[in-house]
Design a protein around this motif. Sequence first.
Motif, PDB file in Angstrom:
ATOM      1  N   ARG A   1       0.819  -1.211   0.061  1.00  0.00           N
ATOM      2  CA  ARG A   1       0.034  -0.094  -0.083  1.00  0.00           C
ATOM      3  C   ARG A   1       0.989   1.313  -0.150  1.00  0.00           C
ATOM      4  O   ARG A   1       2.007   1.290   0.243  1.00  0.00           O
ATOM      5  N   LYS A   2      -0.041   2.172  -0.204  1.00  0.00           N
ATOM      6  CA  LYS A   2       1.041   3.480  -0.343  1.00  0.00           C
ATOM      7  C   LYS A   2       1.000   4.250   0.936  1.00  0.00           C
ATOM      8  O   LYS A   2       0.626   4.112   1.899  1.00  0.00           O
ATOM      9  N   LEU A   3       2.072   4.938   1.095  1.00  0.00           N
ATOM     10  CA  LEU A   3       2.430   5.832   2.122  1.00  0.00           C
ATOM     11  C   LEU A   3       1.461   6.933   2.082  1.00  0.00           C
ATOM     12  O   LEU A   3       1.526   7.960   1.048  1.00  0.00           O
ATOM     13  N   ALA A   4       0.603   7.129   2.999  1.00  0.00           N
ATOM     14  CA  ALA A   4      -0.145   8.483   2.811  1.00  0.00           C
ATOM     15  C   ALA A   4      -0.071   9.521   3.704  1.00  0.00           C
ATOM     16  O   ALA A   4      -0.146   9.356   4.812  1.00  0.00           O
ATOM     17  N   CYS A   5       0.432  10.551   3.076  1.00  0.00           N
ATOM     18  CA  CYS A   5       0.887  11.362   3.937  1.00  0.00           C
ATOM     19  C   CYS A   5      -0.038  12.870   3.577  1.00  0.00           C
ATOM     20  O   CYS A   5      -0.012  13.208   2.299  1.00  0.00           O
TER      21      CYS A   5
ATOM     22  N   SER B   1      12.063   2.810   2.629  1.00  0.00           N
ATOM     23  CA  SER B   1      11.244   2.648   1.704  1.00  0.00           C
ATOM     24  C   SER B   1      12.473   2.576   0.336  1.00  0.00           C
ATOM     25  O   SER B   1      13.354   3.163   0.458  1.00  0.00           O
ATOM     26  N   THR B   2      11.973   2.167  -0.755  1.00  0.00           N
ATOM     27  CA  THR B   2      12.712   2.253  -2.064  1.00  0.00           C
ATOM     28  C   THR B   2      12.996   3.646  -2.378  1.00  0.00           C
ATOM     29  O   THR B   2      14.135   3.934  -2.647  1.00  0.00           O
ATOM     30  N   SER B   3      12.035   4.530  -2.276  1.00  0.00           N
ATOM     31  CA  SER B   3      12.257   6.065  -2.471  1.00  0.00           C
ATOM     32  C   SER B   3      13.063   6.919  -1.631  1.00  0.00           C
ATOM     33  O   SER B   3      13.711   7.677  -1.949  1.00  0.00           O
ATOM     34  N   GLU B   4      12.888   6.274  -0.223  1.00  0.00           N
ATOM     35  CA  GLU B   4      13.753   6.970   0.866  1.00  0.00           C
ATOM     36  C   GLU B   4      14.322   6.013   1.602  1.00  0.00           C
ATOM     37  O   GLU B   4      13.689   5.482   2.543  1.00  0.00           O
ATOM     38  N   PRO B   5      15.383   5.614   1.375  1.00  0.00           N
ATOM     39  CA  PRO B   5      16.182   4.316   2.185  1.00  0.00           C
ATOM     40  C   PRO B   5      16.080   4.614   3.520  1.00  0.00           C
ATOM     41  O   PRO B   5      16.272   3.732   4.512  1.00  0.00           O
TER      42      PRO B   5
ATOM     43  N   TRP C   1       3.493  -3.143  13.963  1.00  0.00           N
ATOM     44  CA  TRP C   1       3.928  -3.959  12.680  1.00  0.00           C
ATOM     45  C   TRP C   1       4.727  -3.149  11.666  1.00  0.00           C
ATOM     46  O   TRP C   1       4.242  -2.151  11.352  1.00  0.00           O
ATOM     47  N   CYS C   2       6.100  -3.260  11.647  1.00  0.00           N
ATOM     48  CA  CYS C   2       7.050  -2.326  11.012  1.00  0.00           C
ATOM     49  C   CYS C   2       7.499  -3.014   9.640  1.00  0.00           C
ATOM     50  O   CYS C   2       8.064  -3.841   9.379  1.00  0.00           O
ATOM     51  N   MET C   3       6.680  -2.484   8.648  1.00  0.00           N
ATOM     52  CA  MET C   3       6.760  -3.089   7.309  1.00  0.00           C
ATOM     53  C   MET C   3       7.932  -2.169   6.536  1.00  0.00           C
ATOM     54  O   MET C   3       7.621  -1.011   5.888  1.00  0.00           O
ATOM     55  N   GLU C   4       9.065  -2.787   6.558  1.00  0.00           N
ATOM     56  CA  GLU C   4      10.243  -2.102   5.968  1.00  0.00           C
ATOM     57  C   GLU C   4       9.819  -2.281   4.345  1.00  0.00           C
ATOM     58  O   GLU C   4      10.441  -3.200   3.533  1.00  0.00           O
ATOM     59  N   GLU C   5       9.438  -1.252   3.573  1.00  0.00           N
ATOM     60  CA  GLU C   5       9.101  -1.427   2.144  1.00  0.00           C
ATOM     61  C   GLU C   5      10.193  -0.838   1.234  1.00  0.00           C
ATOM     62  O   GLU C   5       9.913   0.049   0.470  1.00  0.00           O
ATOM     63  N   ASP C   6      11.462  -1.605   1.362  1.00  0.00           N
ATOM     64  CA  ASP C   6      12.655  -1.049   0.636  1.00  0.00           C
ATOM     65  C   ASP C   6      12.704  -2.374  -0.336  1.00  0.00           C
ATOM     66  O   ASP C   6      13.425  -3.444   0.031  1.00  0.00           O
ATOM     67  N   TYR C   7      12.389  -2.169  -1.346  1.00  0.00           N
ATOM     68  CA  TYR C   7      12.408  -3.491  -2.310  1.00  0.00           C
ATOM     69  C   TYR C   7      13.412  -3.308  -3.164  1.00  0.00           C
ATOM     70  O   TYR C   7      13.836  -3.474  -4.395  1.00  0.00           O
ATOM     71  N   VAL C   8      14.808  -3.496  -2.515  1.00  0.00           N
ATOM     72  CA  VAL C   8      16.172  -3.390  -3.007  1.00  0.00           C
ATOM     73  C   VAL C   8      17.020  -4.581  -2.657  1.00  0.00           C
ATOM     74  O   VAL C   8      16.657  -5.228  -1.392  1.00  0.00           O
ATOM     75  N   ASP C   9      17.981  -4.705  -3.415  1.00  0.00           N
ATOM     76  CA  ASP C   9      19.026  -6.061  -2.916  1.00  0.00           C
ATOM     77  C   ASP C   9      19.521  -5.715  -1.465  1.00  0.00           C
ATOM     78  O   ASP C   9      20.156  -4.654  -1.173  1.00  0.00           O
TER      79      ASP C   9
END
Length: 661
Positions: A6-10, A483-487, A512-520
Amino acid sequence: MGMGERKLACIIGLCALLVACGGGGGGGTSITPPTQHVAAASTSSASATASGPIASFLSGVSGFRIQTQYHGLLDIYTSSSTTYVGAAPYIGEEVDVVGTGSVETNIQATTVTQIDVTAGTPAPLPTPEMLSLSGPVDLIDPTEFEIDTSNYGHMWIQTNSSTLYVGGAPTTGDYETIGGTGSISGGVTALIASQSSSAPATTTASGTIAGAAPYGFTLDVNATYSAVPIVLTASTVIAGTLEAGALASVTGAGSTATSITAVQIVVTDPTPQASPTPTPTPIAQTHVLTAGYLGAPDGTLTVTAAQAAPYLTWAQTGVGDADAVQAAGIETQIYEDPNRTVPDNTLYTTAADGGFAQTCSGTDVTDFTDNVTEYVMNPGSTVLQNAYANLLNSIKATANFNSVFQDDSGPLSEFSYTFSPSLPCDYTDAEWIAGGEALDQAATLPVVANGLSGLDGENPSELIQELSTSNVLGGNMEECYTSTSEPESDGWLWTATENTELQVNALGKEFWCMEEDYVDASANTPARIYAYASFLLTYNPSLDVMFSRFTTPSGLQVFPEEELVVLDPAVSTPASVSSLVQSGGAYGRVYNECFVAGKFVGACAVAINPTSGADVPFPFPQFTHTLTVSGYGVLDGGTLSTTGPAPPEYIDGVGAVIAFP
């Protein structure tokens, strides 16, 4: 929508170890405990016993705190009727306590008995005699700096790789107190340089001598100020023999937050106990609570439940794999989104007559996310609530699940995407939250509500209000610290995430801390350490769940750093993360007992600089090694070390350090 993606809703649209060297023999000089009497002890009449070294006296009440082997620090309350067998209580003394109360809360002591142990004969510490100089810094070169001393005028102070900087490296205009070797005429090399804003005042500190240091020794004053550097000069007056484990009172210039250049030292208990405090036994919790995808439809198919079980607490999975995953000892979770639906979803049909959110003109409200048009559902509708309950009951009849991951929870105002043609008729956040609570209660599985990432500026999400519902286990926050956009999340977003973690825990709910950093994962270890240090800063080991998304070859996204479990914080859990700001600007916290894969590794500290573009001093000079990680996940050969390089003098902007002795 994807499974929990889901999106980060700010709304803004952009998104101490206390070295409890036990007491000496009965002949040592004792420290008289406080005499105030306050009715603060447990009212339980159950008998209780405990043993351990006295770590500190209690403030404002009569009693002391002991370091127990299995229950951590325990408060012991005393009164005029308490019987003492052996020496009067003093810091470091090993005692047996008998009384009423509980080792889980506190004990009102009826008897305090000094444990009869044979005192050792430790070798006296060396007593180096430093040259002591101080003054404001005028000039700085790479290997030296100039201070304006009151007695000798301007002097250059040499530095080298062995120089200990307390409070950070020298900066022009600050005040430096130097302990060094050499001579006034031939030059001085600093062994220790303590930074302050002005000339330090005279202070007195008492504690346990921890051990020798090139400049003198370190003094454990309390859990907050452990290993305080004590500088010995040629004019220091020492009454007694300096020995590791002895109790001492130090008077001199400085503070317990920096260092003290000793004028006088009085050894108050010269017979330290020979036996060190027992090392804590291994603990059963070998990793923090973790979550991940396992099996169809969205998880790895190459890792079996048995392989994942030692590392994974929660698995989001499908009906085809749930029973096998649960049988392996992993909690199972099904994904559902009763708050948004699409035409091929069961709820689109079963809740069609009254379950959709509509405008005042009767038009269905939609939103466009991830290139999909979704229909916004009305959580306050009994039609939707009944259809949702029926859906979960049909799933439960097919497979065993422990919870439902309920997507898109929370008020609509906190999401930045556009609703078409408008928000629902007469929409208010309060009404939507009330509807969400009713929907949560209608669920026939415990709920983990996803939507904590909906933030109103730097304020924590209003979804927190909904989490108090009895059927809710906790809340999930996407793009948690990374996140992918803001490591490395920074600024207000980092602060809001920390305070959300604190507020969710204050309700007794899981964060629940979902680290959405979809990188290697292997190529992005700084972001992993930053996010994990931020998670640990305010976490509760029994409530907070790490849900990482860094990529791995096996597809199991659990990492070696998640095997670091930190316990017994030196500073209790605050109401706001602002209480954890250290001198110099870093956020930090010391934990007295730290474990890797269940094994004790000593004390540790986390320190984070969430500000971009500004370096801040590392605030815990008593720690000399750092956590390092390499490779991928726990099933991909990833590794962890607690003996990495020394902490940096300064933490880079949006950087973090996890440190060890």
